[in-house]
Design a protein around this motif. Structure first.
Motif, PDB file in Angstrom:
ATOM      1  N   VAL A   4      57.976  76.804  44.937  1.00 29.58           N
ATOM      2  CA  VAL A   4      56.897  75.925  43.470  1.00 29.58           C
ATOM      3  C   VAL A   4      56.557  77.052  43.241  1.00 29.58           C
ATOM      4  O   VAL A   4      55.906  77.135  41.903  1.00 29.58           O
ATOM      5  N   TYR A   7      57.918  79.295  40.161  1.00 31.90           N
ATOM      6  CA  TYR A   7      58.121  79.080  39.305  1.00 31.90           C
ATOM      7  C   TYR A   7      57.037  78.748  38.446  1.00 31.90           C
ATOM      8  O   TYR A   7      57.492  79.125  36.791  1.00 31.90           O
ATOM      9  N   TYR A   8      56.156  78.322  38.716  1.00 28.50           N
ATOM     10  CA  TYR A   8      54.718  78.419  38.308  1.00 28.50           C
ATOM     11  C   TYR A   8      54.179  79.571  37.514  1.00 28.50           C
ATOM     12  O   TYR A   8      53.672  80.211  36.810  1.00 28.50           O
ATOM     13  N   LYS A  88      63.064  73.514  38.979  1.00 29.86           N
ATOM     14  CA  LYS A  88      61.888  73.161  37.900  1.00 29.86           C
ATOM     15  C   LYS A  88      61.272  72.527  39.474  1.00 29.86           C
ATOM     16  O   LYS A  88      60.705  71.216  39.273  1.00 29.86           O
ATOM     17  N   LYS A  90      57.864  71.006  42.123  1.00 26.13           N
ATOM     18  CA  LYS A  90      57.283  71.114  42.041  1.00 26.13           C
ATOM     19  C   LYS A  90      56.196  70.080  43.211  1.00 26.13           C
ATOM     20  O   LYS A  90      56.934  69.649  43.988  1.00 26.13           O
ATOM     21  N   SER A  94      54.062  66.729  41.643  1.00 22.52           N
ATOM     22  CA  SER A  94      52.757  66.617  40.565  1.00 22.52           C
ATOM     23  C   SER A  94      53.258  67.583  39.872  1.00 22.52           C
ATOM     24  O   SER A  94      52.430  68.600  40.573  1.00 22.52           O
ATOM     25  N   LYS A  95      52.707  68.372  38.682  1.00 25.02           N
ATOM     26  CA  LYS A  95      52.662  69.115  36.925  1.00 25.02           C
ATOM     27  C   LYS A  95      51.723  69.265  38.230  1.00 25.02           C
ATOM     28  O   LYS A  95      51.252  70.784  37.861  1.00 25.02           O
ATOM     29  N   SER A  98      51.061  71.500  41.611  1.00 30.51           N
ATOM     30  CA  SER A  98      51.204  72.182  41.566  1.00 30.51           C
ATOM     31  C   SER A  98      50.456  73.149  41.108  1.00 30.51           C
ATOM     32  O   SER A  98      50.599  74.659  41.513  1.00 30.51           O
TER      33      SER A  98
END
Length: 134
Positions: A4, A7-8, A88, A90, A94-95, A98
């Motif tokens: 996670v 990804y972010y 993708k 999280k 939840s975006k 994250s």
């Protein structure tokens, strides 16, 4: 958890900074921030209990090990591309959670970077004051 964060951090380098090598920058950012946290988590108890701390060489070795680990895990294996294109991930689905936890990860890393030396100095002074004879 690291997927996670990967990804972010990748999204940050693609959307905010507009980097031409976002995967390698992501690996660097993840490795360096993790190294700050791990070095701090090793240094503070080591100083408190044994009145010593990691040398610069030892800190660099930890950094190199983490960078190599993240390189092999995400770049060399192709997992970084799979995460970005397919998974993708999280936190808690939840975006918002994250993004908050990713920013918190970086803030904790920066706190260790900037304040660890002060904490170590205070611990060493405290241990010196309690160990000195009167």
């Amino acid at each position: 958890m690291m997927d996670v964060l990967y990804y972010y951090i990748y999204l940050f380098y693609v959307k905010v900074i507009s980097d031409n090598q976002p995967h390698s920058r992501t690996i660097w950012a993840l490795g360096v921030t993790s190294a700050f946290i791990i070095n701090g988590l090793i240094d503070i108890p080591l100083t408190y209990f044994f009145n010593c701390y990691l040398s610069t060489i030892q800190k660099v070795i930890i950094l190199v090990i983490l960078l190599l680990f993240f390189y092999l895990k995400y770049y060399r294996s192709g997992k970084g591309i799979r995460i970005v294109e397919k998974e993708k991930p999280k936190f808690f689905g939840s975006k918002i959670a994250s993004i908050i936890l990713t920013v918190l990860f970086f803030l904790i890393g920066m706190l260790f970077l900037f304040f660890k030396a002060d904490v170590l100095r205070k611990i060493l002074e405290m241990n010196k004051a309690t160990a000195s004879p009167m």
